[in-house]
Enzyme design. Sequence first.
Site, PDB file in Angstrom:
ATOM      1  N   THR A  13      40.224  -7.135 -58.858  1.00 42.56           N
ATOM      2  CA  THR A  13      40.785  -5.928 -58.234  1.00 42.56           C
ATOM      3  C   THR A  13      41.886  -5.320 -59.100  1.00 42.56           C
ATOM      4  OG1 THR A  13      40.324  -6.876 -56.068  1.00 42.56           O
ATOM      5  CG2 THR A  13      41.896  -5.075 -56.131  1.00 42.56           C
ATOM      6  N   LYS A 102      52.560 -14.012 -58.055  1.00 37.93           N
ATOM      7  CA  LYS A 102      53.750 -14.554 -57.349  1.00 37.93           C
ATOM      8  C   LYS A 102      53.574 -16.024 -56.990  1.00 37.93           C
ATOM      9  CE  LYS A 102      50.814 -12.348 -54.655  1.00 37.93           C
ATOM     10  NZ  LYS A 102      50.134 -11.078 -54.612  1.00 37.93           N
ATOM     11  N   GLU A 124      57.121  -7.269 -62.536  1.00 39.78           N
ATOM     12  CA  GLU A 124      57.327  -6.218 -61.520  1.00 39.78           C
ATOM     13  C   GLU A 124      56.194  -6.214 -60.493  1.00 39.78           C
ATOM     14  OE1 GLU A 124      60.083  -3.865 -61.189  1.00 39.78           O
ATOM     15  OE2 GLU A 124      59.024  -4.055 -59.297  1.00 39.78           O
ATOM     16  N   GLY A 181      40.756  -4.494 -51.034  1.00 37.35           N
ATOM     17  CA  GLY A 181      41.351  -5.191 -52.179  1.00 37.35           C
ATOM     18  C   GLY A 181      42.804  -5.579 -51.962  1.00 37.35           C
ATOM     19  N   GLU A 184      44.574 -11.693 -50.679  1.00 35.81           N
ATOM     20  CA  GLU A 184      44.463 -12.706 -51.741  1.00 35.81           C
ATOM     21  C   GLU A 184      43.041 -13.247 -51.781  1.00 35.81           C
ATOM     22  OE1 GLU A 184      47.126 -13.535 -53.933  1.00 35.81           O
ATOM     23  OE2 GLU A 184      47.677 -11.682 -52.950  1.00 35.81           O
ATOM     24  N   LYS A 199      56.747 -14.396 -52.524  1.00 42.06           N
ATOM     25  CA  LYS A 199      57.536 -13.236 -52.988  1.00 42.06           C
ATOM     26  C   LYS A 199      59.015 -13.417 -52.635  1.00 42.06           C
ATOM     27  CE  LYS A 199      53.474 -10.315 -52.511  1.00 42.06           C
ATOM     28  NZ  LYS A 199      52.648  -9.623 -51.524  1.00 42.06           N
TER      29      LYS A 199
HETATM   30  P1  NAP Z   1      40.667 -11.073 -57.984  1.00 42.89           P
HETATM   31  O1  NAP Z   1      40.052  -9.780 -57.576  1.00 42.89           O
HETATM   32  O2  NAP Z   1      40.192 -12.331 -57.338  1.00 42.89           O
HETATM   33  O3  NAP Z   1      40.492 -11.185 -59.578  1.00 42.89           O
HETATM   34  C1  NAP Z   1      40.777 -12.354 -60.278  1.00 42.89           C
HETATM   35  C2  NAP Z   1      40.181 -12.227 -61.679  1.00 42.89           C
HETATM   36  O4  NAP Z   1      40.543 -13.385 -62.448  1.00 42.89           O
HETATM   37  C3  NAP Z   1      38.661 -12.129 -61.719  1.00 42.89           C
HETATM   38  O5  NAP Z   1      38.255 -11.263 -62.729  1.00 42.89           O
HETATM   39  C4  NAP Z   1      38.220 -13.552 -62.033  1.00 42.89           C
HETATM   40  O6  NAP Z   1      36.992 -13.625 -62.751  1.00 42.89           O
HETATM   41  C5  NAP Z   1      39.363 -14.023 -62.910  1.00 42.89           C
HETATM   42  N1  NAP Z   1      39.577 -15.470 -62.786  1.00 42.89           N
HETATM   43  C6  NAP Z   1      40.040 -16.143 -61.698  1.00 42.89           C
HETATM   44  N2  NAP Z   1      40.108 -17.455 -61.967  1.00 42.89           N
HETATM   45  C7  NAP Z   1      39.661 -17.626 -63.230  1.00 42.89           C
HETATM   46  C8  NAP Z   1      39.473 -18.753 -64.076  1.00 42.89           C
HETATM   47  N3  NAP Z   1      39.756 -19.991 -63.673  1.00 42.89           N
HETATM   48  N4  NAP Z   1      39.006 -18.539 -65.319  1.00 42.89           N
HETATM   49  C9  NAP Z   1      38.712 -17.291 -65.760  1.00 42.89           C
HETATM   50  N5  NAP Z   1      38.869 -16.178 -65.012  1.00 42.89           N
HETATM   51  C10 NAP Z   1      39.330 -16.347 -63.753  1.00 42.89           C
HETATM   52  O7  NAP Z   1      42.246 -11.052 -57.778  1.00 42.89           O
HETATM   53  P2  NAP Z   1      43.217  -9.771 -57.748  1.00 42.89           P
HETATM   54  O8  NAP Z   1      43.311  -9.227 -56.372  1.00 42.89           O
HETATM   55  O9  NAP Z   1      42.863  -8.871 -58.861  1.00 42.89           O
HETATM   56  O10 NAP Z   1      44.630 -10.482 -58.021  1.00 42.89           O
HETATM   57  C11 NAP Z   1      45.000 -10.883 -59.299  1.00 42.89           C
HETATM   58  C12 NAP Z   1      46.461 -11.326 -59.277  1.00 42.89           C
HETATM   59  O11 NAP Z   1      47.279 -10.227 -58.866  1.00 42.89           O
HETATM   60  C13 NAP Z   1      46.777 -12.458 -58.292  1.00 42.89           C
HETATM   61  O12 NAP Z   1      47.809 -13.242 -58.805  1.00 42.89           O
HETATM   62  C14 NAP Z   1      47.261 -11.706 -57.054  1.00 42.89           C
HETATM   63  O13 NAP Z   1      48.106 -12.490 -56.235  1.00 42.89           O
HETATM   64  C15 NAP Z   1      48.034 -10.605 -57.708  1.00 42.89           C
HETATM   65  N6  NAP Z   1      48.247  -9.400 -56.912  1.00 42.89           N
HETATM   66  C16 NAP Z   1      47.199  -8.819 -56.274  1.00 42.89           C
HETATM   67  C17 NAP Z   1      47.409  -7.657 -55.559  1.00 42.89           C
HETATM   68  C18 NAP Z   1      46.296  -6.968 -54.819  1.00 42.89           C
HETATM   69  O14 NAP Z   1      46.595  -6.020 -54.068  1.00 42.89           O
HETATM   70  N7  NAP Z   1      45.054  -7.364 -54.987  1.00 42.89           N
HETATM   71  C19 NAP Z   1      48.691  -7.090 -55.508  1.00 42.89           C
HETATM   72  C20 NAP Z   1      49.744  -7.716 -56.176  1.00 42.89           C
HETATM   73  C21 NAP Z   1      49.501  -8.870 -56.894  1.00 42.89           C
HETATM   74  P3  NAP Z   1      35.625 -13.103 -62.087  1.00 42.89           P
HETATM   75  O15 NAP Z   1      35.782 -11.610 -61.991  1.00 42.89           O
HETATM   76  O16 NAP Z   1      34.556 -13.483 -63.041  1.00 42.89           O
HETATM   77  O17 NAP Z   1      35.517 -13.763 -60.762  1.00 42.89           O
HETATM   78  N1  HSE Z   2      47.674 -10.024 -50.785  1.00 44.83           N
HETATM   79  C1  HSE Z   2      48.888  -9.368 -51.147  1.00 44.83           C
HETATM   80  C2  HSE Z   2      49.340  -8.506 -49.989  1.00 44.83           C
HETATM   81  C3  HSE Z   2      48.670  -8.529 -52.372  1.00 44.83           C
HETATM   82  O1  HSE Z   2      48.538  -8.232 -49.096  1.00 44.83           O
HETATM   83  O2  HSE Z   2      50.506  -8.114 -49.970  1.00 44.83           O
HETATM   84  C4  HSE Z   2      49.946  -7.910 -52.883  1.00 44.83           C
HETATM   85  O3  HSE Z   2      50.789  -8.890 -53.427  1.00 44.83           O
END
Ligand code: NAP
Ligand code: HSE
Length: 340
Positions: A13, A102, A124, A181, A184, A199
Site C-alpha cells: 500500500t 512504528k 515522519e 489500505g 495493518e 506510535k
Molecule cells: P503492505 O501493503 O502489507 O506492504 C508490505 C510490502 O512489504 C509488500 O510489498 C510485501 O511484499 C513486502 N514485504 C513484507 N514482508 C516482506 C519480507 N519478509 N520480505 C520481502 N518483502 C516483504 O503494508 P503497508 O500498508 O504498505 O505498510 C508498510 C509499512 O508502513 C508498515 O510498517 C506499516 O505499519 C506502515 N504504515 C502503513 C500505513 C498505511 O496506511 N497503510 C500508514 C503508516 C505507516 P509483497 O507485496 O510481495 O507481499
Molecule cells: N494501521 C495504521 C492506522 C496505519 O490505521 O492508523 C497508519 O499508521
Amino acid sequence: MERLNVALLGAGTVGASFLKLLSERRERFQALAADVALTGILVRDPSRERPEWVPKNLLTTDAEAVLRDAEVVVELMGGVGRAFELVEYALGEGIPVITANKHLLAEAWDDLRPYAEDGMLYYEAAVMAGTPAVEILSGALRGNYPLEVHAVLNGTTSYILSRMEAGHSFGEALAEAQAKGYAEADPLFDVAGIDAAHKLAVIARLVADPEFPWEEVRSATRGITGLKAEEVMRAADAGTPIRLVASLYGEGGRWRAAVRPVKVPAGHPLATPGVQNALLFRGDAVGEVVLTGPGAGGVATAGAALADLVRLIEGYPGHSPVPAPVPAPAAPFTALEELG
Ligand code: NAP
Ligand code: HSE
C-alpha cells in the site's frame, strides 16, 4: 546532478504509493540536484499484481542485491523480523534509513536508538502518516517543557468507530478500512490498540524520555474490541463519541502512558471523523497545540516518507529522541472520561 541510489523495501500500500509520488516528482528532486535511482524493490512475491506504475523489472526477493549499492534505504515492508535485520544491516553499514515502521521503532528501539541519536533514522511517516507530528515534536516544540500529550493515533479504529456510529457493524467497518489500505497487515494490531501504542512509544521518546520502555506502553494498552455497537452509538448520540486515545502524562512525578477508549466531547479536537488523527500537545511555554490530519492511507503516508527523502537530500539529519529525560508533572492536566 548527483545520482542517489535508493533501495526500496516493500511495494504494498505505502511502497506502491511512494513509487507513484517519486515518479511524479522527479523534477522536484532534480531541482535539489538529485537524480534518484532505485537499486531495486524488495518484495515477497514479484509475480503479485501491482499498479501499472510499479516498475516490474526492479521487483526482487534478493535483499542483498537491493542493498549492495544503496546510499539510502526506504523501509516500507513492516514488522520486526526481516525488516529489522535489513534496517540494522543498512545502519551498521552507515546507510541512512527512512521508515514508516512504528512497530520496529517501538519494539527494537534499544538497538535503533544510537542510530537515531546519530541522525541516521528518518521516521515522519511512522506517526500520523502524512500529518506532520514527528518533525514538530522533535523540532519546533523542543523549546517547551512538555506537560501532556493526548492523541488519536490510529486511523483504522477511528474509521471503524465513525462507521459504527452510522449504524455499520464492526466487521463491515473493519473490512472497509482494510480495503482502503488503512489497516495493518494484521488488523489485530489496530483494533487491540497495539499500533497506537507503538506510535505513543515513539512520541514518548521524542518528548519525554529517550529510553521510555515499550513494555510500559504495552501494559497500559486496551483496544476497541470489547466495545458493543449500542455503546458506541449511544455515546455518539449523547454528544460524547468514543475514540481510542493515546496519552502521555505526568503522575507522581513520573511519565505515564495509556491507550484506551475514551468518551470525547463532540467538537473536541480528538473527536476525529473517519480516518483523521489528532494530537494535542500541552507545553509550558506555548500552551495547547493541536495537529490534525489524515492518519493512514498509502498516498498520505508515502508523502511523509518522500518528505524525509527531501530532508535527507537537503542535508538535514533524521529525527532524534529528546537528549535526556524531561521532568514529569506531578499530576495530569486533563481528566478524560475513560470507558470501564
Ligand atoms: P503492505 O501493503 O502489507 O506492504 C508490505 C510490502 O512489504 C509488500 O510489498 C510485501 O511484499 C513486502 N514485504 C513484507 N514482508 C516482506 C519480507 N519478509 N520480505 C520481502 N518483502 C516483504 O503494508 P503497508 O500498508 O504498505 O505498510 C508498510 C509499512 O508502513 C508498515 O510498517 C506499516 O505499519 C506502515 N504504515 C502503513 C500505513 C498505511 O496506511 N497503510 C500508514 C503508516 C505507516 P509483497 O507485496 O510481495 O507481499
Ligand atoms: N494501521 C495504521 C492506522 C496505519 O490505521 O492508523 C497508519 O499508521
